[in-house]
Design a protein around this motif. Structure first.
Motif, PDB file in Angstrom:
ATOM      1  N   ALA A 278       0.826  -1.216   0.000  1.00 47.78           N
ATOM      2  CA  ALA A 278       0.000   0.000   0.000  1.00 47.78           C
ATOM      3  C   ALA A 278       0.854   1.257   0.000  1.00 47.78           C
ATOM      4  CB  ALA A 278      -0.932  -0.017   1.211  1.00 47.78           C
ATOM      5  N   VAL A 279       1.929   1.258   0.785  1.00 46.49           N
ATOM      6  CA  VAL A 279       2.767   2.456   0.831  1.00 46.49           C
ATOM      7  C   VAL A 279       3.563   2.599  -0.464  1.00 46.49           C
ATOM      8  CG1 VAL A 279       4.869   1.460   1.873  1.00 46.49           C
ATOM      9  CG2 VAL A 279       4.233   3.833   2.351  1.00 46.49           C
ATOM     10  N   CYS A 280       3.976   1.487  -1.078  1.00 43.00           N
ATOM     11  CA  CYS A 280       4.690   1.568  -2.358  1.00 43.00           C
ATOM     12  C   CYS A 280       3.797   2.148  -3.446  1.00 43.00           C
ATOM     13  CB  CYS A 280       5.189   0.181  -2.777  1.00 43.00           C
ATOM     14  SG  CYS A 280       6.582  -0.434  -1.792  1.00 43.00           S
ATOM     15  N   ALA A 281       2.496   1.876  -3.366  1.00 43.75           N
ATOM     16  CA  ALA A 281       1.556   2.362  -4.377  1.00 43.75           C
ATOM     17  C   ALA A 281       1.393   3.877  -4.327  1.00 43.75           C
ATOM     18  CB  ALA A 281       0.199   1.684  -4.188  1.00 43.75           C
ATOM     19  N   THR A 282       1.835   4.521  -3.243  1.00 41.58           N
ATOM     20  CA  THR A 282       1.697   5.974  -3.128  1.00 41.58           C
ATOM     21  C   THR A 282       2.853   6.724  -3.778  1.00 41.58           C
ATOM     22  OG1 THR A 282       2.846   6.079  -0.985  1.00 41.58           O
ATOM     23  CG2 THR A 282       0.461   5.666  -0.945  1.00 41.58           C
ATOM     24  N   PHE A 283       3.870   5.984  -4.253  1.00 39.69           N
ATOM     25  CA  PHE A 283       5.034   6.613  -4.871  1.00 39.69           C
ATOM     26  C   PHE A 283       5.116   6.243  -6.344  1.00 39.69           C
ATOM     27  CE2 PHE A 283       6.294   6.224  -0.389  1.00 39.69           C
ATOM     28  CZ  PHE A 283       6.745   7.500  -0.128  1.00 39.69           C
ATOM     29  N   SER A 284       5.806   7.075  -7.112  1.00 34.85           N
ATOM     30  CA  SER A 284       6.074   6.743  -8.505  1.00 34.85           C
ATOM     31  C   SER A 284       7.162   5.666  -8.545  1.00 34.85           C
ATOM     32  CB  SER A 284       6.546   7.978  -9.265  1.00 34.85           C
ATOM     33  OG  SER A 284       7.741   8.488  -8.706  1.00 34.85           O
ATOM     34  N   PRO A 285       7.183   4.841  -9.607  1.00 30.03           N
ATOM     35  CA  PRO A 285       8.143   3.726  -9.651  1.00 30.03           C
ATOM     36  C   PRO A 285       9.593   4.155  -9.473  1.00 30.03           C
ATOM     37  CG  PRO A 285       6.489   3.474 -11.363  1.00 30.03           C
ATOM     38  CD  PRO A 285       6.255   4.821 -10.749  1.00 30.03           C
ATOM     39  N   ARG A 298      18.502   1.714 -12.483  1.00 34.02           N
ATOM     40  CA  ARG A 298      17.923   3.057 -12.404  1.00 34.02           C
ATOM     41  C   ARG A 298      16.981   3.305 -13.577  1.00 34.02           C
ATOM     42  NH1 ARG A 298      20.144   2.196  -8.169  1.00 34.02           N
ATOM     43  NH2 ARG A 298      21.535   3.627  -7.067  1.00 34.02           N
ATOM     44  N   LEU A 299      15.740   3.655 -13.242  1.00 35.52           N
ATOM     45  CA  LEU A 299      14.791   3.973 -14.308  1.00 35.52           C
ATOM     46  C   LEU A 299      15.140   5.289 -14.992  1.00 35.52           C
ATOM     47  CD1 LEU A 299      11.349   3.006 -12.726  1.00 35.52           C
ATOM     48  CD2 LEU A 299      12.849   1.636 -14.153  1.00 35.52           C
ATOM     49  N   THR A 300      15.802   6.176 -14.246  1.00 30.66           N
ATOM     50  CA  THR A 300      16.122   7.501 -14.789  1.00 30.66           C
ATOM     51  C   THR A 300      17.577   7.592 -15.217  1.00 30.66           C
ATOM     52  OG1 THR A 300      16.621   8.262 -12.533  1.00 30.66           O
ATOM     53  CG2 THR A 300      14.392   8.620 -13.356  1.00 30.66           C
ATOM     54  N   GLU A 301      18.225   6.457 -15.475  1.00 32.02           N
ATOM     55  CA  GLU A 301      19.651   6.451 -15.745  1.00 32.02           C
ATOM     56  C   GLU A 301      19.999   7.239 -17.011  1.00 32.02           C
ATOM     57  OE1 GLU A 301      22.511   2.839 -16.000  1.00 32.02           O
ATOM     58  OE2 GLU A 301      20.615   2.212 -16.732  1.00 32.02           O
ATOM     59  N   ASN A 302      19.099   7.254 -18.014  1.00 30.06           N
ATOM     60  CA  ASN A 302      19.386   7.990 -19.240  1.00 30.06           C
ATOM     61  C   ASN A 302      18.709   9.362 -19.264  1.00 30.06           C
ATOM     62  OD1 ASN A 302      20.877   5.814 -20.321  1.00 30.06           O
ATOM     63  ND2 ASN A 302      18.970   4.801 -20.955  1.00 30.06           N
ATOM     64  N   ARG A 303      18.171   9.757 -18.132  1.00 25.74           N
ATOM     65  CA  ARG A 303      17.496  11.057 -18.052  1.00 25.74           C
ATOM     66  C   ARG A 303      18.023  11.840 -16.865  1.00 25.74           C
ATOM     67  NH1 ARG A 303      12.447  10.545 -16.709  1.00 25.74           N
ATOM     68  NH2 ARG A 303      12.330   8.309 -16.345  1.00 25.74           N
ATOM     69  N   ARG A 304      19.344  11.952 -16.788  1.00 26.53           N
ATOM     70  CA  ARG A 304      19.943  12.662 -15.671  1.00 26.53           C
ATOM     71  C   ARG A 304      19.624  14.146 -15.770  1.00 26.53           C
ATOM     72  NH1 ARG A 304      25.956   9.957 -14.942  1.00 26.53           N
ATOM     73  NH2 ARG A 304      25.228   7.852 -14.412  1.00 26.53           N
ATOM     74  N   PRO A 305      19.249  14.773 -14.671  1.00 18.23           N
ATOM     75  CA  PRO A 305      18.943  16.206 -14.717  1.00 18.23           C
ATOM     76  C   PRO A 305      20.196  17.024 -15.006  1.00 18.23           C
ATOM     77  CG  PRO A 305      18.988  15.413 -12.443  1.00 18.23           C
ATOM     78  CD  PRO A 305      19.072  14.199 -13.317  1.00 18.23           C
ATOM     79  N   LYS A 306      20.019  18.108 -15.731  1.00 20.22           N
ATOM     80  CA  LYS A 306      21.143  18.980 -16.043  1.00 20.22           C
ATOM     81  C   LYS A 306      21.507  19.795 -14.806  1.00 20.22           C
ATOM     82  CE  LYS A 306      20.023  19.499 -20.949  1.00 20.22           C
ATOM     83  NZ  LYS A 306      19.704  20.459 -22.028  1.00 20.22           N
ATOM     84  N   PRO A 307      22.788  20.143 -14.654  1.00 18.60           N
ATOM     85  CA  PRO A 307      23.207  20.967 -13.514  1.00 18.60           C
ATOM     86  C   PRO A 307      22.457  22.291 -13.489  1.00 18.60           C
ATOM     87  CG  PRO A 307      25.114  20.042 -14.639  1.00 18.60           C
ATOM     88  CD  PRO A 307      23.922  19.748 -15.500  1.00 18.60           C
ATOM     89  N   ARG A 308      22.090  22.716 -12.289  1.00 20.38           N
ATOM     90  CA  ARG A 308      21.338  23.964 -12.148  1.00 20.38           C
ATOM     91  C   ARG A 308      22.201  25.122 -11.674  1.00 20.38           C
ATOM     92  NH1 ARG A 308      16.530  22.681  -8.246  1.00 20.38           N
ATOM     93  NH2 ARG A 308      18.242  21.672  -7.130  1.00 20.38           N
ATOM     94  N   HIS A 309      23.452  24.827 -11.280  1.00 18.68           N
ATOM     95  CA  HIS A 309      24.323  25.863 -10.732  1.00 18.68           C
ATOM     96  C   HIS A 309      25.647  25.885 -11.474  1.00 18.68           C
ATOM     97  CE1 HIS A 309      21.384  26.222  -7.556  1.00 18.68           C
ATOM     98  NE2 HIS A 309      21.527  24.946  -7.251  1.00 18.68           N
ATOM     99  N   LEU A 310      26.277  27.032 -11.473  1.00 18.07           N
ATOM    100  CA  LEU A 310      27.465  27.270 -12.291  1.00 18.07           C
ATOM    101  C   LEU A 310      28.630  26.350 -11.928  1.00 18.07           C
ATOM    102  CD1 LEU A 310      28.545  29.193 -14.517  1.00 18.07           C
ATOM    103  CD2 LEU A 310      29.485  30.601 -12.670  1.00 18.07           C
ATOM    104  N   ALA A 311      28.899  26.183 -10.641  1.00 19.37           N
ATOM    105  CA  ALA A 311      30.102  25.457 -10.204  1.00 19.37           C
ATOM    106  C   ALA A 311      29.882  23.963  -9.998  1.00 19.37           C
ATOM    107  CB  ALA A 311      30.641  26.082  -8.916  1.00 19.37           C
ATOM    108  N   SER A 312      28.680  23.471 -10.232  1.00 26.23           N
ATOM    109  CA  SER A 312      28.393  22.047 -10.013  1.00 26.23           C
ATOM    110  C   SER A 312      29.339  21.173 -10.836  1.00 26.23           C
ATOM    111  CB  SER A 312      26.952  21.715 -10.393  1.00 26.23           C
ATOM    112  OG  SER A 312      26.046  22.334  -9.508  1.00 26.23           O
ATOM    113  N   GLY A 313      30.008  20.224 -10.160  1.00 22.25           N
ATOM    114  CA  GLY A 313      30.902  19.303 -10.830  1.00 22.25           C
ATOM    115  C   GLY A 313      32.339  19.764 -10.948  1.00 22.25           C
TER     116      GLY A 313
END
Length: 441
Positions: A278-285, A298-313
């Motif tokens: 029941a608790v798992c059903a409340t979250f996205s996969p 990882r379901l999002t392995e090919n959809r990594r978010p782009k850096p949002r800040h200048l010095a990230s990385g």
């Protein structure tokens, strides 16, 4: 060897010493790399060499893709230009074994290219002096690479089989103690188990994971490794199959072949299987433990978010370990607690170094475009376009990547509220063309 290595006036050949360990999870004191460096000293003396520079990577794999090795990167950079940052000439490398330096073809290629930039360089290990300029020396290096790759595959398979066999038997997970259980990983921890049960009930009732995390923080709850609860960690705790007694392995529930029912672990469950479902059903996969936990795909392995800040990385931790080595872990952006610093960059490795996000970003700009007269690293037209806002974040980050290898962030002074831009120290890609006076203005 095609030419003899250039010797110091003392008659000894100046070489760099490199050491690496894959893991340091037990003692966490860097004893592995220290022992290798001692062996390197003995090897250097036996072959008429003197060590002029030390490079090490503690607890860093050389066989996994994407793992950064700051020590190896600095070694390759210094070999390619022929000297260290302080001008000390390097005519070779000493190491305990080939697989300490490389386990991947690209790393071997980088090392060979850097070492053979100048003629007459040495590569020394306990077996003797190696000539990497000759065909025989190259063949030995390639054979060592093949042996290391085969060993990695065999060890990886054995480890996977070991974990799978433990899982089928219902043995608790190895690694740190899971939240909610005692150190034996079987008996419930009274206070933590109660919190997990209440959180699952509240989540099924519609409460947000972020709100649960805030409640735990207000109660002074910390994770089993000392971290503060957040929405992601709370989600992982609630959706882990272990809370209802199920055993999983590499992101999949294990089923009994005879009945098709889930394998039950040997530990005490916190909730029933129905409550866990029941608790798992409340979250996205993509948020579930089975999709984000250890070894899970990882379901999002090919959809990594782009850096949002200048010095990230680009930022690396400059805090020192007790043994004197520098951490050099990556500083990651996270939410700040003040209007002046809405985000901060913090080290996730040693957790002892952080810096205000806007301060670090501003320091990078000052490094790129110094305010002092006579210090110009980039064209004036680039400065104008940067300041006018014509360049987007992605384009600015490409410029930074073309100028800096990384930037080392020194630890701040406790209680000091003024911004100190000099905490950010650059590692230039073209350091031999930057004057020593090129500090932050």
């Amino acid at each position: 060897m095609n030419q003899l290595a250039v010797r110091e006036p003392t008659g000894l050949i100046p070489v760099a010493s490199y050491a690496r360990t894959s893991e340091d999870v037990r003692q966490r004191d860097g004893h592995g790399v220290r022992n290798q460096l001692r062996i390197n000293e003995r090897t250097a003396r036996e072959h008429g060499c003197t060590i002029v520079a030390l490079y090490s990577d503690n607890g860093r794999s050389a066989s996994k893709a994407g793992v950064t090795r700051p020590g190896f990167d600095r070694l390759v950079t210094d070999l390619a230009r022929g000297h260290t940052c302080d001008g000390q000439r390097i005519n070779g490398v000493v190491c305990t074994a080939d697989d300490r330096l490389y386990r991947r073809p690209e790393d071997l290629a980088r090392f060979l290219a850097a070492l053979t930039t100048l003629p007459g360089r040495l590569y020394v290990d306990p077996q003797g002096v190696r000539d990497l300029y000759s065909q025989e020396g190259l063949l030995l290096a390639v054979r060592a690479l093949d042996a290391a790759a085969a060993e990695t595959r065999v060890r990886s398979r054995r480890l996977s089989d070991w974990h799978w066999a433990r899982a089928v038997d219902g043995v608790p997970h190895s690694g740190p103690r899971p939240f909610g259980w005692q150190e034996d990983r079987i008996t419930l921890h009274p206070d933590e188990a109660r919190l997990v049960q209440q959180a699952i009930t509240a989540r099924i009732g519609g409460k947000a994971a972020r709100a649960v995390a805030r409640d735990w923080c207000d109660l002074g709850v910390t994770g089993t490794r000392g971290g503060r609860p957040n929405a992601q960690t709370v989600t992982q705790i609630m959706t882990a199959p272990r809370v209802c007694g199920y055993r999983a392995n590499r992101g999949e529930l294990l089923l009994l072949p005879e009945t098709g029912q889930p394998v039950l672990g040997q530990w005490d469950p916190i909730v029933t299987p129905a409550q866990w479902q029941a608790v798992c059903a409340t979250f996205s996969p993509g948020s579930l433990y089975l999709h984000r936990g250890s070894g899970a795909p990882r379901l999002t392995e090919n959809r990594r978010p782009k850096p949002r800040h200048l010095a990230s990385g680009f930022l690396r931790c400059g805090a020192q370990h007790p043994d004197g080595t520098v951490c050099r872990g990556a500083l990651c952006a996270q939410e700040g607690r003040s209007k002046r610093s809405p985000y901060v960059y913090s080290c996730r490795s040693c957790r002892r170094c952080s810096i205000s996000g806007p301060l670090a970003d501003e320091a990078l700009e000052r490094l790129l475009f110094p305010q002092a007269q006579g210090q110009v690293w980039l064209p004036e037209s680039m400065r104008q376009r940067w300041r006018s806002g014509e360049r987007g974040l992605e384009e600015k980050r490409k410029i930074i990547a073309s100028v800096f290898t990384c930037c080392i962030v020194r630890r701040g002074v406790k209680g000091e509220h003024s911004w100190d831009h000099s905490r950010v120290e650059p590692v230039w890609r073209w350091a031999d063309r930057v004057a020593p006076s090129g500090a932050i203005a």
